[in-house]
Design a protein around this motif. Structure first.
Motif, PDB file in Angstrom:
ATOM      1  N   THR A  26       0.829  -1.203   0.000  1.00  0.00           N
ATOM      2  CA  THR A  26       0.000   0.000   0.000  1.00  0.00           C
ATOM      3  C   THR A  26       0.866   1.257   0.000  1.00  0.00           C
ATOM      4  O   THR A  26       1.836   1.350   0.768  1.00  0.00           O
ATOM      5  CB  THR A  26      -0.937   0.002   1.219  1.00  0.00           C
ATOM      6  OG1 THR A  26      -1.724  -1.191   1.198  1.00  0.00           O
ATOM      7  CG2 THR A  26      -1.861   1.209   1.189  1.00  0.00           C
ATOM      8  N   HIS A  27       0.496   2.202  -0.850  1.00  0.00           N
ATOM      9  CA  HIS A  27       1.275   3.430  -1.007  1.00  0.00           C
ATOM     10  C   HIS A  27       0.337   4.639  -0.934  1.00  0.00           C
ATOM     11  O   HIS A  27      -0.852   4.552  -1.283  1.00  0.00           O
ATOM     12  CB  HIS A  27       1.993   3.435  -2.364  1.00  0.00           C
ATOM     13  CG  HIS A  27       2.724   2.165  -2.659  1.00  0.00           C
ATOM     14  ND1 HIS A  27       3.957   1.865  -2.138  1.00  0.00           N
ATOM     15  CD2 HIS A  27       2.359   1.077  -3.413  1.00  0.00           C
ATOM     16  CE1 HIS A  27       4.348   0.672  -2.559  1.00  0.00           C
ATOM     17  NE2 HIS A  27       3.390   0.172  -3.336  1.00  0.00           N
ATOM     18  N   ALA A  28       0.878   5.759  -0.512  1.00  0.00           N
ATOM     19  CA  ALA A  28       0.105   7.021  -0.443  1.00  0.00           C
ATOM     20  C   ALA A  28       0.149   7.691  -1.809  1.00  0.00           C
ATOM     21  O   ALA A  28       0.889   8.653  -2.042  1.00  0.00           O
ATOM     22  CB  ALA A  28       0.666   7.930   0.640  1.00  0.00           C
ATOM     23  N   LEU A  29      -0.641   7.181  -2.750  1.00  0.00           N
ATOM     24  CA  LEU A  29      -0.653   7.671  -4.129  1.00  0.00           C
ATOM     25  C   LEU A  29      -2.090   7.881  -4.577  1.00  0.00           C
ATOM     26  O   LEU A  29      -2.993   7.144  -4.172  1.00  0.00           O
ATOM     27  CB  LEU A  29       0.023   6.661  -5.067  1.00  0.00           C
ATOM     28  CG  LEU A  29       1.532   6.436  -4.921  1.00  0.00           C
ATOM     29  CD1 LEU A  29       1.961   5.232  -5.747  1.00  0.00           C
ATOM     30  CD2 LEU A  29       2.292   7.674  -5.355  1.00  0.00           C
ATOM     31  N   ASP A  30      -2.274   8.877  -5.451  1.00  0.00           N
ATOM     32  CA  ASP A  30      -3.568   9.047  -6.101  1.00  0.00           C
ATOM     33  C   ASP A  30      -3.345   9.371  -7.576  1.00  0.00           C
ATOM     34  O   ASP A  30      -2.201   9.444  -8.044  1.00  0.00           O
ATOM     35  CB  ASP A  30      -4.418  10.111  -5.413  1.00  0.00           C
ATOM     36  CG  ASP A  30      -3.796  11.513  -5.477  1.00  0.00           C
ATOM     37  OD1 ASP A  30      -2.819  11.707  -6.230  1.00  0.00           O
ATOM     38  OD2 ASP A  30      -4.297  12.400  -4.765  1.00  0.00           O
ATOM     39  N   ALA A  31      -4.442   9.576  -8.322  1.00  0.00           N
ATOM     40  CA  ALA A  31      -4.355   9.781  -9.771  1.00  0.00           C
ATOM     41  C   ALA A  31      -3.543  11.022 -10.108  1.00  0.00           C
ATOM     42  O   ALA A  31      -2.775  11.020 -11.077  1.00  0.00           O
ATOM     43  CB  ALA A  31      -5.759   9.873 -10.368  1.00  0.00           C
ATOM     44  N   ASP A  32      -3.692  12.097  -9.330  1.00  0.00           N
ATOM     45  CA  ASP A  32      -2.945  13.331  -9.621  1.00  0.00           C
ATOM     46  C   ASP A  32      -1.439  13.107  -9.500  1.00  0.00           C
ATOM     47  O   ASP A  32      -0.667  13.563 -10.348  1.00  0.00           O
ATOM     48  CB  ASP A  32      -3.390  14.448  -8.666  1.00  0.00           C
ATOM     49  CG  ASP A  32      -4.779  14.952  -8.977  1.00  0.00           C
ATOM     50  OD1 ASP A  32      -4.920  15.707  -9.960  1.00  0.00           O
ATOM     51  OD2 ASP A  32      -5.728  14.588  -8.269  1.00  0.00           O
ATOM     52  N   MET A  33      -1.034  12.425  -8.444  1.00  0.00           N
ATOM     53  CA  MET A  33       0.393  12.171  -8.247  1.00  0.00           C
ATOM     54  C   MET A  33       0.952  11.292  -9.363  1.00  0.00           C
ATOM     55  O   MET A  33       2.029  11.561  -9.913  1.00  0.00           O
ATOM     56  CB  MET A  33       0.620  11.485  -6.894  1.00  0.00           C
ATOM     57  CG  MET A  33       0.171  12.288  -5.691  1.00  0.00           C
ATOM     58  SD  MET A  33       0.359  11.303  -4.185  1.00  0.00           S
ATOM     59  CE  MET A  33      -0.563  12.319  -3.010  1.00  0.00           C
ATOM     60  N   LEU A  34       0.225  10.242  -9.697  1.00  0.00           N
ATOM     61  CA  LEU A  34       0.695   9.327 -10.737  1.00  0.00           C
ATOM     62  C   LEU A  34       0.737  10.019 -12.096  1.00  0.00           C
ATOM     63  O   LEU A  34       1.660   9.787 -12.881  1.00  0.00           O
ATOM     64  CB  LEU A  34      -0.222   8.097 -10.780  1.00  0.00           C
ATOM     65  CG  LEU A  34      -0.136   7.178  -9.551  1.00  0.00           C
ATOM     66  CD1 LEU A  34      -1.294   6.196  -9.531  1.00  0.00           C
ATOM     67  CD2 LEU A  34       1.196   6.420  -9.531  1.00  0.00           C
ATOM     68  N   ALA A  35      -0.259  10.858 -12.383  1.00  0.00           N
ATOM     69  CA  ALA A  35      -0.260  11.594 -13.655  1.00  0.00           C
ATOM     70  C   ALA A  35       0.957  12.507 -13.737  1.00  0.00           C
ATOM     71  O   ALA A  35       1.580  12.646 -14.803  1.00  0.00           O
ATOM     72  CB  ALA A  35      -1.548  12.403 -13.790  1.00  0.00           C
ATOM     73  N   ASP A  36       1.309  13.134 -12.610  1.00  0.00           N
ATOM     74  CA  ASP A  36       2.475  14.016 -12.584  1.00  0.00           C
ATOM     75  C   ASP A  36       3.754  13.220 -12.851  1.00  0.00           C
ATOM     76  O   ASP A  36       4.619  13.648 -13.622  1.00  0.00           O
ATOM     77  CB  ASP A  36       2.551  14.716 -11.230  1.00  0.00           C
ATOM     78  CG  ASP A  36       3.677  15.738 -11.178  1.00  0.00           C
ATOM     79  OD1 ASP A  36       3.698  16.634 -12.046  1.00  0.00           O
ATOM     80  OD2 ASP A  36       4.530  15.632 -10.282  1.00  0.00           O
ATOM     81  N   HIS A  37       3.878  12.036 -12.237  1.00  0.00           N
ATOM     82  CA  HIS A  37       5.045  11.168 -12.469  1.00  0.00           C
ATOM     83  C   HIS A  37       5.169  10.804 -13.949  1.00  0.00           C
ATOM     84  O   HIS A  37       6.241  10.903 -14.557  1.00  0.00           O
ATOM     85  CB  HIS A  37       4.921   9.874 -11.640  1.00  0.00           C
ATOM     86  CG  HIS A  37       5.289  10.037 -10.202  1.00  0.00           C
ATOM     87  ND1 HIS A  37       6.516  10.482  -9.764  1.00  0.00           N
ATOM     88  CD2 HIS A  37       4.568   9.801  -9.073  1.00  0.00           C
ATOM     89  CE1 HIS A  37       6.546  10.503  -8.447  1.00  0.00           C
ATOM     90  NE2 HIS A  37       5.365  10.106  -8.000  1.00  0.00           N
ATOM     91  N   LEU A  38       4.040  10.368 -14.527  1.00  0.00           N
ATOM     92  CA  LEU A  38       4.052   9.922 -15.926  1.00  0.00           C
ATOM     93  C   LEU A  38       4.350  11.075 -16.876  1.00  0.00           C
ATOM     94  O   LEU A  38       5.041  10.898 -17.884  1.00  0.00           O
ATOM     95  CB  LEU A  38       2.708   9.280 -16.273  1.00  0.00           C
ATOM     96  CG  LEU A  38       2.411   7.929 -15.590  1.00  0.00           C
ATOM     97  CD1 LEU A  38       0.962   7.535 -15.789  1.00  0.00           C
ATOM     98  CD2 LEU A  38       3.334   6.831 -16.125  1.00  0.00           C
ATOM     99  N   SER A  39       3.821  12.260 -16.572  1.00  0.00           N
ATOM    100  CA  SER A  39       4.050  13.423 -17.440  1.00  0.00           C
ATOM    101  C   SER A  39       5.525  13.814 -17.439  1.00  0.00           C
ATOM    102  O   SER A  39       6.088  14.177 -18.477  1.00  0.00           O
ATOM    103  CB  SER A  39       3.182  14.604 -16.975  1.00  0.00           C
ATOM    104  OG  SER A  39       1.810  14.299 -17.112  1.00  0.00           O
ATOM    105  N   ARG A  40       6.149  13.754 -16.262  1.00  0.00           N
ATOM    106  CA  ARG A  40       7.562  14.132 -16.178  1.00  0.00           C
ATOM    107  C   ARG A  40       8.469  13.094 -16.813  1.00  0.00           C
ATOM    108  O   ARG A  40       9.561  13.411 -17.271  1.00  0.00           O
ATOM    109  CB  ARG A  40       7.954  14.363 -14.714  1.00  0.00           C
ATOM    110  CG  ARG A  40       7.426  15.680 -14.174  1.00  0.00           C
ATOM    111  CD  ARG A  40       7.986  16.038 -12.808  1.00  0.00           C
ATOM    112  NE  ARG A  40       7.288  15.331 -11.735  1.00  0.00           N
ATOM    113  CZ  ARG A  40       7.847  14.387 -10.991  1.00  0.00           C
ATOM    114  NH1 ARG A  40       9.085  14.015 -11.214  1.00  0.00           N
ATOM    115  NH2 ARG A  40       7.159  13.811 -10.028  1.00  0.00           N
ATOM    116  N   ALA A  41       7.996  11.848 -16.858  1.00  0.00           N
ATOM    117  CA  ALA A  41       8.831  10.773 -17.396  1.00  0.00           C
ATOM    118  C   ALA A  41       8.673  10.602 -18.903  1.00  0.00           C
ATOM    119  O   ALA A  41       9.452   9.875 -19.531  1.00  0.00           O
ATOM    120  CB  ALA A  41       8.489   9.463 -16.695  1.00  0.00           C
ATOM    121  N   GLY A  42       7.675  11.247 -19.509  1.00  0.00           N
ATOM    122  CA  GLY A  42       7.438  11.070 -20.948  1.00  0.00           C
ATOM    123  C   GLY A  42       7.347  12.385 -21.683  1.00  0.00           C
ATOM    124  O   GLY A  42       7.518  13.463 -21.114  1.00  0.00           O
TER     125      GLY A  42
END
Length: 773
Positions: A380-396
């Motif tokens: 279990t991790h403290a993650l939500d859609a906004d955080m994950l979208a930010d990660h993916l945007s910065r990585a691509g």
């Protein structure tokens, strides 16, 4: 089996139930056929428009059939209202959903087991609960009713995965008599609903899709300003009743509200960004008539039944015909005339393309998300859609929207790969396995199919907006493949031309004057479109046809085409209008980038030598006139507008003589005549059935065109001198709010308009366009 009293029939027949239980004298169209089919234990699908009485089709059979009626609805927020309505008819009923505490749920389940209820309303998710299934075991289910049944079909506009289980649930219940109800199901969706529920020979009742009291209009708006002008013209001519303006996003709700407030209107706003209390307050005010003008997203309307809605306006094209018909159908439920205006701009389709892309993310996006989650590892991790979208945007290279991430997470959750939620202010996401991307339990085929369905729905909506057939006929055919064709309805802009409110407001464009035959001009336009080979949009094609040497035209080599300049006598706006007419006639199409190309029909018409088909010639006659022909006014008034003016006296002769040549419509000249007789703007509004704000806008237009109004009594000694300076170049196309902000003298909008009209008149003091006597 001896049934407890609540499970026994409440009424001996459907007619006795109609009169004694519900207090109605007669059925509405289609109700009796559907109810009789259900009571005779036939599995039945009923398709009826919103507001036509679908609920009675399960409530009444529940009263005359033995056993418990189990009614499924996705609208948790409305279940209490439905249960309260049933109780008001003395029908024992309840609802069981997640809004209740666990203790309350247990009490109601016990009551259901004891036979305390004849009807129980539940959401489809309830059947995931083993406790609920155990409580149902052994109970006599007389009727299994499913509301919003289009949610079962993956081809429907509002598919919900939880509805897919209902076919299996029906089997677990012993396949009781089942009724599926919906307001929006095409023939394809109807067949899919029946298949999903395991109906072998269902009775299908489709009725009521023609709405003779509604006037359907589509206005091709080239700009936002054009949209606002059209809205204001309709609001000014619709002073009574309630009006709803639908927008695609909450941002647009705010923007439209701000613009209309600046123009002197007082709208209420409704969207999902408001708190529950705020939304409830707005809805209560609307229902009570205290907020007669409402601007809303599609979050507003489910379960709202207000009889006196006189206009439904769509600021953007909806995503499907089903959604449009459901929203437009909220107008005129009292049977009186109402207006349904759709403001069509092809650029608005980008909004729905965005919705589709993010609701149904492609495989690559989902696999990228899963790879990122794998880096975080199981647990279990403290993650939500906004955080994950930010990660993916910065990585691509591309920005990933949180909406797309949320959609992907739900697909992964359905496959058992993740779980996620919120504990207070803290999000949590559990990665449940380490599956490789090729092992993901995602139905890629179904995902692609849903995306295509959404795209098809958008195309169907564009066909409605741009097609040249009767609007009512298009809707009737869309929802029923067995419906008989209706004659020319006389209640849409395709049959009647521009409606009277637009004509009176001076918004009907004069025909384009040409020196050639209309069919020659049309074929030249089609030839120009053909030569550009579907690579350019409307404005570039129009520029090429008029012979422009703009950089884009020359740079693309369009100045070398044989059609370059073949319609040089026409203006850019005229050619853009003619290309739009070609689209309305189905002669052209546009791709997602707005590039124009010919359809098969357009190509055939371009190369044909015979005269134009009558329907094409009739539409073209509204837009083109030869130099030898005189322009004619087209379009019939809608019946509610005609009724509002039927008691008005004839236009004075000295004004009627000027009507044909006036740039202003008849409604302005009637206001002018009353003002010259000494009536103030409030008296004129009352006599004419208009709002005072509408009459003041008439004053501004009249003054701007040099019509002498007796406004001296309204001159404000402080305001008027400042206005003469600040509003020296003001026109009716400018915003009043901007002008008001520049003034140092405080004033209300009514005073501002009256004194501004004086300033506009002073520009024309040397002109006397009419005999003032």
């Amino acid at each position: 089996m001896n049934l407890p009293d609540p499970f026994a029939p409440i009424a001996p027949s459907i007619d006795r139930a109609l009169q004694d239980v519900f207090g109605f004298e007669a059925f509405r169209a289609g109700q009796r056929r559907g109810i009789e089919a259900v009571v005779q234990n036939n599995n039945t699908l009923i398709v009826m428009p919103t507001g036509s009485g679908k609920s009675l089709c399960y409530m009444l059979p529940a009263c005359v059939m033995p056993g418990l009626t189990l009614a499924v609805s996705p609208l948790i927020a409305l279940m209490k209202d439905q249960a309260d309505a049933l109780e008001s008819f003395n029908i024992p009923a309840t609802y069981i959903n997640s809004s209740l505490s666990w203790d309350e749920q247990r009490q109601r389940l016990a009551g259901m087991r004891a036979g305390a209820y004849k009807i129980v309303l539940v959401a489809p998710e309830r059947f995931k609960s083993q406790v609920f299934l155990d409580a149902l075991a052994g109970l006599p289910i007389g009727l299994f009713a499913i509301d919003e049944a289009h949610c079962i079909s993956q081809w429907g506009h509002d598919f919900r995965p939880d509805y897919l289980t209902l076919g299996e649930v029906r089997k677990q219940l012993g396949s009781p008599t089942t009724l599926a109800l919906t307001a929006t199901a095409t023939p394809e969706v109807q067949r899919d609903i029946a298949a999903q529920l395991g109906f072998e020979s269902p009775r299908v009742v489709v009725s009521g899709f023609e709405r003779p009291n509604l006037f359907f209009e589509v206005y091709p708006a080239r700009s936002r300003r054009a949209k606002y002008e059209r809205i204001e013209a309709l609001l000014d001519q619709t002073p009574e009743g309630s009006k709803v303006i639908y927008c695609a996003t909450r941002k647009q709700v705010e923007e439209v509200g701000r613009n209309l407030r600046e123009s002197g209107y007082y709208p209420a706003l409704y969207h999902a960004g408001l708190s529950d209390q705020e939304r409830d307050e707005v809805q209560d005010a609307f229902m009570a008539g205290d907020a007669p003008l409402l601007i809303a997203t599609n979050a507003f309307g489910m379960g709202v039944d207000k009889s006196d809605v006189r206009a439904i306006i769509h600021f953007n094209i909806p995503g499907s015909v089903e959604a449009y018909y459901q929203e437009a159908g909220r107008a005129g439920r009292d049977g009186e005339s109402a207006h349904c205006l759709l403001l069509f701009n092809r650029a608005d389709l980008r909004i729905h393309e965005f919705f589709t892309e993010n609701s149904f993310p492609d495989r690559k996006q989902i696999e990228r998300l899963w790879s990122l989650l794998q880096k975080h590892g199981e647990g279990t991790h403290a993650l939500d859609a906004d955080m994950l979208a930010d990660h993916l945007s910065r990585a691509g290279d591309d920005r990933v929207h949180p909406w797309a991430v949320g959609s992907a997470l739900r697909l992964l959750e359905r496959g058992g790969h993740v779980a996620f939620g919120q504990r207070g202010p803290t999000p949590w996401l559990q990665v449940m396995d380490r599956a490789r991307t090729r092992e993901l339990r995602v139905d890629w085929h179904a995902l692609d199919a849903r995306r295509r369905v959404d795209e098809d729905h958008q195309e169907d909506m564009v066909r409605y907006a741009t097609g040249h057939t009767c609007r009512q006929l298009y809707l009737v055919r869309y929802f029923s493949d067995t419906a008989e064709d209706i004659p020319r309805c006389g209640r849409c802009d395709r049959c009647c031309g521009p409606p009277s409110y637009a004509r009176d407001a001076g918004q009907v464009r004069a025909p384009i004057v040409v020196s050639e035959a209309a069919q020659t001009v049309l074929r030249k336009v089609l030839s120009g479109i053909a030569r550009t080979r579907g690579r350019w949009g409307t404005h570039v094609v129009a520029a090429m046809l008029r012979g422009s040497r703009a950089k884009k035209v020359v740079g693309a080599g369009l100045d070398q085409l044989s059609t370059h300049g073949i319609l040089s006598a026409l203006r850019q706006d005229d050619l853009v209008r003619l290309i739009d007419v070609c689209a309305q006639l189905g002669l052209t199409t546009q791709n997602t980038h707005g590039c124009v190309s010919l359809t098969e029909e357009g190509t055939a018409l371009m190369i044909a030598s015979e005269p134009l088909p009558a329907p094409v010639a009739e539409v073209l006659a509204r837009h083109l006139t030869s130099v030898s022909a005189s322009p004619r006014r087209s379009g019939a008034p809608s019946s509610h507008q005609a009724a509002a003016r039927q008691n008005e006296p004839p236009l004075p002769a000295h004004l009627a003589a000027h009507l044909a040549d006036s740039e202003l419509g008849e409604t302005y000249l009637r206001t002018f005549a009353l003002a010259r007789e000494g009536h103030d703007y409030q008296s004129i509004a009352e006599q004419r059935g208009l709002t005072p704000s509408s009459v003041l806008r008439h004053f501004l237009k009249l003054a701007e065109h040099g019509y002498p109004l007796p406004l001296q009594d309204h001159a404000d000694g402080r305001l008027l001198p400042e206005l003469r300076e600040v509003a020296s170049d003001w026109s009716s196309h400018d915003k009043l709010a901007d002008l008001k902000e520049r003034l140092s003298t405080p004033c209300d909008y009514d005073t501002l308009k009256l004194n501004l009209a004086i300033v506009l008149q002073e520009r024309f003091e040397h002109l006397q366009p009419l005999d003032a006597s």
